[in-house]
Scaffold this active site. Structure first.
Site, PDB file in Angstrom:
ATOM      1  CG  ASP A   1      -7.396   3.683   2.069  1.00 19.19           C
ATOM      2  OD1 ASP A   1      -8.284   3.183   1.330  1.00 19.19           O
ATOM      3  OD2 ASP A   1      -7.409   4.884   2.397  1.00 19.19           O
TER       4      ASP A   1
ATOM      5  CE  LYS B   1      -1.700   2.075   3.542  1.00 17.44           C
ATOM      6  NZ  LYS B   1      -2.416   2.455   4.784  1.00 17.44           N
TER       7      LYS B   1
END
Length: 366
Positions: free
Chosen positions: A252, A234
């Site tokens: 997320d 991420k």
């Protein structure tokens, strides 16, 4: 003595008249009886027939009377369902009824792969019109600041990070400076972000790795970025997409929640979500797609109380109705610039300011 019987018999001479008088009387009475009998039976028969015909009619009327309320009641029960989809179409509302919003984790059962791709891309286009100024909500001036800020954003808001990093980068502007810093001093600066000890180890560790392995420069490859302490896929995609202009999907918590609500995928693992959603879009759309979805999740499609009544993509959302559907009440749930409130960046892009956004206040202000 013989005259009496003779008279009875001798009356035979008078039989010509007697029968003439009696004969008509007999048939007349008989005829009258016959005529009278039908006259008496006819009304009775008609009444009986009328009674038989009336009875079924009464039964039908009674049944019709019983059924009439049912027919009138059915529309009354269905009326709320017809009034509810004022914002979203019937298809979206039906989907919510078929599967509660909390358990919506898979694609629509009647939606083909082609239809899913078209709907997903249309949602992205709609969000691009709503958030044309979407951008990473972390303040940064170079790749090093972005990778550090992204690591610090775990378990806290971008606003809190943006309020904390100015002091950090003012004291430690380069990887070399942060790698050689006093851990206790760094911890004190990072305290407002939460988990400050673990985050201190991560940012100092990645700074040391940058100095030792990459000459003090942030690498521009995924396989290199994920080797840095505290950096996962991420974080790596945030850096690649926003510091190097290389497409990447940032999965997320907001992204995970929305793509499942929209039934783009039934996966729950971030890496599998990334792969499933990436297959729906051209690679060139990945970075902007991430911004659009995350911005929508932060401003409108919240985790607990989505503002469904103020959602621009309500007709395309299978989970419509999970949140507030009344437009006026939904407007009160909007956040940041959509709700007339400051954003998360202390130094946002000009496009954001031009759209009516306001900078966030510094740490300790107000």
């Amino acid at each position: 003595m013989k005259e009496k019987p003779t008279a009875g018999a001798g009356g035979a001479g008078e039989d010509k008249g007697a029968p003439a008088k009696k004969a008509p009387a007999g048939p007349a009475k008989a005829t009258a009886a016959r005529k009278t009998s039908p006259e008496k039976k006819t009304p009775a028969g008609k009444k009986a027939a009328a009674g038989k015909k009336t009875a079924p009619a009464a039964k039908k009327t009674a049944l019709a009377g019983k059924k009439a309320p049912a027919k009138k009641t059915a529309p009354v029960r269905k009326a709320p369902a017809a009034k509810k989809p004022l914002v979203a179409p019937k298809k979206a509302t039906a989907s919510v009824r078929a599967a509660p919003a909390k358990t919506v984790v898979g694609p629509a059962g009647d939606e083909s792969r082609t239809a899913l791709v078209r709907r997903a891309r249309r949602i992205n286009r709609e969000l691009a019109e709503v958030f044309p100024y979407a951008h990473p909500e972390l303040d940064f001036e170079n790749p090093f600041q972005l990778v550090v800020a992204t690591v610090l954003s775990a378990q806290t808001t971008d606003l809190r990070v943006n309020q904390t990093t100015p002091a950090l980068f003012a004291k430690y502007p380069t990887p070399e400076d942060l790698a050689a810093a006093n851990p206790e001093e760094v911890e004190e600066i990072l305290r407002p972000t939460g988990f400050f000890r673990a985050k201190t180890r991560s940012v100092m560790g990645l700074s040391k790795a940058l100095v030792e392995d990459f000459g003090g420069e942030v690498p521009g490859r995924l396989e290199d970025l994920v080797k840095l302490p505290g950096v996962g896929r991420k974080t790596a995609f945030v850096v690649l997409g926003n510091a190097f202009g290389r497409p990447g999907i940032t999965v997320d918590t907001h992204f995970q929640r929305l793509v499942r609500r929209w039934r783009w995928t039934e996966e729950t693992d971030p890496d599998k979500i990334e792969a499933a959603v990436g297959a729906l879009f051209p690679k060139s759309d990945w970075t902007d797609l991430s911004h659009h979805v995350i911005w929508h999740g932060r401003r409108i499609c919240h985790a607990r109380k989505p503002a469904c009544g103020a959602c621009p993509i309500a007709p395309l959302c299978p989970a419509y109705g999970e949140g507030e559907t009344d437009p006026e009440k939904a407007k009160k749930l909007l956040k940041y610039e959509k709700g007339g409130l400051p954003g998360q960046r202390l130094k946002p892009p000009q496009s954001y300011l031009d759209a009516g956004g306001r900078p966030a206040p510094p740490l300790g202000a107000g």
